[in-house]
Scaffold this active site. Structure first.
Site, PDB file in Angstrom:
ATOM      1  N   GLN A 107       0.846  -1.198   0.000  1.00 36.05           N
ATOM      2  CA  GLN A 107       0.000   0.000   0.000  1.00 36.05           C
ATOM      3  C   GLN A 107       0.879   1.245   0.000  1.00 36.05           C
ATOM      4  O   GLN A 107       0.376   2.352  -0.088  1.00 36.05           O
ATOM      5  CB  GLN A 107      -0.883   0.011   1.254  1.00 36.05           C
ATOM      6  N   ASP A 110       6.143   4.764  -1.606  1.00 37.35           N
ATOM      7  CA  ASP A 110       7.497   5.330  -1.515  1.00 37.35           C
ATOM      8  C   ASP A 110       8.548   4.643  -2.384  1.00 37.35           C
ATOM      9  O   ASP A 110       9.680   5.125  -2.479  1.00 37.35           O
ATOM     10  CB  ASP A 110       7.952   5.350  -0.039  1.00 37.35           C
ATOM     11  N   HIS A 125      -1.524   1.498  -4.258  1.00 36.87           N
ATOM     12  CA  HIS A 125      -1.911   2.915  -4.125  1.00 36.87           C
ATOM     13  C   HIS A 125      -1.055   3.860  -4.960  1.00 36.87           C
ATOM     14  O   HIS A 125      -1.043   5.056  -4.718  1.00 36.87           O
ATOM     15  CB  HIS A 125      -1.878   3.329  -2.636  1.00 36.87           C
ATOM     16  N   GLY A 196       3.145  -4.340   8.923  1.00 38.41           N
ATOM     17  CA  GLY A 196       3.075  -2.887   9.035  1.00 38.41           C
ATOM     18  C   GLY A 196       1.826  -2.240   8.482  1.00 38.41           C
ATOM     19  O   GLY A 196       1.886  -1.109   8.011  1.00 38.41           O
ATOM     20  N   PRO A 223       3.685  -4.226  15.826  1.00 40.09           N
ATOM     21  CA  PRO A 223       3.820  -4.034  17.282  1.00 40.09           C
ATOM     22  C   PRO A 223       2.462  -4.018  17.978  1.00 40.09           C
ATOM     23  O   PRO A 223       2.382  -4.310  19.174  1.00 40.09           O
ATOM     24  CB  PRO A 223       4.487  -2.662  17.421  1.00 40.09           C
TER      25      PRO A 223
HETATM   26  P1  OAD Z   1      -1.439   2.921   9.002  1.00 36.85           P
HETATM   27  O1  OAD Z   1      -0.737   4.167   9.401  1.00 36.85           O
HETATM   28  O2  OAD Z   1      -2.916   2.926   9.036  1.00 36.85           O
HETATM   29  O3  OAD Z   1      -0.931   1.718   9.903  1.00 36.85           O
HETATM   30  C1  OAD Z   1       0.441   1.501  10.130  1.00 36.85           C
HETATM   31  C2  OAD Z   1       0.585   0.215  10.903  1.00 36.85           C
HETATM   32  O4  OAD Z   1       1.981  -0.076  11.039  1.00 36.85           O
HETATM   33  C3  OAD Z   1       0.015   0.248  12.320  1.00 36.85           C
HETATM   34  O5  OAD Z   1      -0.763  -0.922  12.537  1.00 36.85           O
HETATM   35  C4  OAD Z   1       1.259   0.246  13.233  1.00 36.85           C
HETATM   36  O6  OAD Z   1       1.030  -0.458  14.446  1.00 36.85           O
HETATM   37  C5  OAD Z   1       2.254  -0.508  12.363  1.00 36.85           C
HETATM   38  N1  OAD Z   1       3.671  -0.199  12.611  1.00 36.85           N
HETATM   39  C6  OAD Z   1       4.238   0.956  13.040  1.00 36.85           C
HETATM   40  N2  OAD Z   1       5.568   0.852  13.084  1.00 36.85           N
HETATM   41  C7  OAD Z   1       5.868  -0.404  12.659  1.00 36.85           C
HETATM   42  C8  OAD Z   1       7.080  -1.133  12.476  1.00 36.85           C
HETATM   43  N3  OAD Z   1       8.264  -0.583  12.712  1.00 36.85           N
HETATM   44  N4  OAD Z   1       6.983  -2.402  12.016  1.00 36.85           N
HETATM   45  C9  OAD Z   1       5.788  -2.982  11.752  1.00 36.85           C
HETATM   46  N5  OAD Z   1       4.625  -2.340  11.927  1.00 36.85           N
HETATM   47  C10 OAD Z   1       4.663  -1.084  12.368  1.00 36.85           C
HETATM   48  O7  OAD Z   1      -0.890   2.536   7.537  1.00 36.85           O
HETATM   49  P2  OAD Z   1      -1.517   1.568   6.444  1.00 36.85           P
HETATM   50  O8  OAD Z   1      -2.218   0.430   7.071  1.00 36.85           O
HETATM   51  O9  OAD Z   1      -0.436   1.283   5.483  1.00 36.85           O
HETATM   52  O10 OAD Z   1      -3.621   5.239   1.667  1.00 36.85           O
HETATM   53  O11 OAD Z   1      -2.554   2.536   5.769  1.00 36.85           O
HETATM   54  C11 OAD Z   1      -3.224   2.138   4.614  1.00 36.85           C
HETATM   55  C12 OAD Z   1      -3.506   3.311   3.731  1.00 36.85           C
HETATM   56  O12 OAD Z   1      -4.136   4.347   4.477  1.00 36.85           O
HETATM   57  C13 OAD Z   1      -2.272   3.983   3.162  1.00 36.85           C
HETATM   58  O13 OAD Z   1      -1.758   3.321   2.025  1.00 36.85           O
HETATM   59  C14 OAD Z   1      -2.771   5.340   2.822  1.00 36.85           C
HETATM   60  C15 OAD Z   1      -3.574   5.635   4.069  1.00 36.85           C
HETATM   61  O14 OAD Z   1      -4.619   6.540   3.907  1.00 36.85           O
HETATM   62  C16 OAD Z   1      -3.597   6.169   0.732  1.00 36.85           C
HETATM   63  O15 OAD Z   1      -2.901   7.150   0.804  1.00 36.85           O
HETATM   64  C17 OAD Z   1      -4.501   5.873  -0.412  1.00 36.85           C
END
Ligand code: OAD
Length: 261
Positions: A107, A110, A125, A196, A223
């Protein structure tokens, strides 16, 4: 943040990975967090805690104030340009060479998976490094953009068009070809490693369920606990930069054994 830094991958998981022939990895913003790129939904540090997504990441927001949206994406592009792939990205690039049928579905916009060396990446995305015409969605070359001073630059493809990032905004459809490929790989894999992602944005959030219904085992690396970790066969609580290399070590162990045998 709990990181289980002294733990190895559970033995039954390692065994399951060694048997797997078709592996899909679904990644989200957390995988790039250790490269210094902010996630979206985490309290305090997430982008959506500080900025309004409908203002900055929707077609309506762009229509209302294209300059604001363009500048915000230019700031994010700068963050991405300064970032390097971390141990999690590098581990997945290594994994691609160990498994016959393998794909990363991300998703993230980058491009850090590709920068780390992954070549089989489905970007659900889009990619923040590319620029398209707001009217025709044709790519706008960087050479052309360099000579423009307007924010956003006009599009060379359409008289009413403006340059915009090639990312999917709220309310927009995903690229159909990419989504179909992601659905197909999810339905056909033996194991899906999810890393993540909060698992709340559709349709990406439903891919683990597609895989599970088709009989795949699910591993969640995060986490925090969420819907995906609750339905997963294993929840590895901690950072992807720590856990993904350990998971790939399991596959590597297997290929070493095969070479010796
Ligand atoms: P989120 O910001 O919603 O979630 C990030 C997740 O990563 C959370 O569950 C954290 O607990 C976890 N996390 C944080 N640090 C971490 C680490 N070092 N290792 C592993 N996990 C970690 O991001 P996404 O789920 O990617 O869409 O969000 C999905 C979409 O929502 C994105 O692609 C974006 C956003 O709106 C668009 O821009 C279309």
């Amino acid at each position: 943040m709990s990181d289980s830094s002294d733990k190895k991958a559970p033995e039954d998981l390692c065994h399951c990975l060694q048997q797997a022939r078709r592996v899909v990895v679904l990644t989200g913003a957390g995988v790039s967090a250790e490269s210094g790129i902010p996630t979206f939904r985490e309290a305090q540090t997430g982008l959506w805690a500080r900025f309004d997504p409908m203002t900055l990441a929707s077609p309506e927001g762009f229509d209302r104030d294209p300059a604001l949206v363009w500048r915000w994406y230019q700031w994010r592009r700068q963050l991405v340009a300064e970032a390097q792939p971390n141990a999690g990205h590098l581990a997945l690039a290594r994994l691609e060479r160990l498994v016959n049928e393998f794909v990363v579905i991300t998703q993230n916009v980058d491009g850090l998976h590709q920068q780390a060396g992954s070549s089989k990446v489905l970007e659900l995305h889009g990619n923040i490094g590319r620029t398209i015409c707001s009217e025709t969605r044709q790519l706008i070359p960087d050479d052309w953009l360099r000579d423009q001073s307007a924010e956003p630059p006009p599009s060379p493809h359409h008289p009413q068009g403006l340059a915009r990032p090639d990312v999917v905004w709220f309310g927009e459809m995903l690229n159909e070809v990419v989504l179909d490929a992601a659905m197909r790989s999810s339905a056909e894999c033996d194991v899906m490693i999810v890393a993540g992602t909060a698992g709340v944005v559709q349709p990406a959030a439903s891919l683990p369920a597609v895989a599970r219904e088709a009989g795949a085992k699910i591993v969640d690396v995060n986490p925090d606990a969420g819907d995906i970790s609750r339905m997963a066969d294993w929840h590895l609580k901690g950072c992807s930069g720590t856990w993904l290399p350990r998971l790939v070590d399991c596959f590597e162990l297997d290929s070493n054994n095969r070479e010796c045998g």
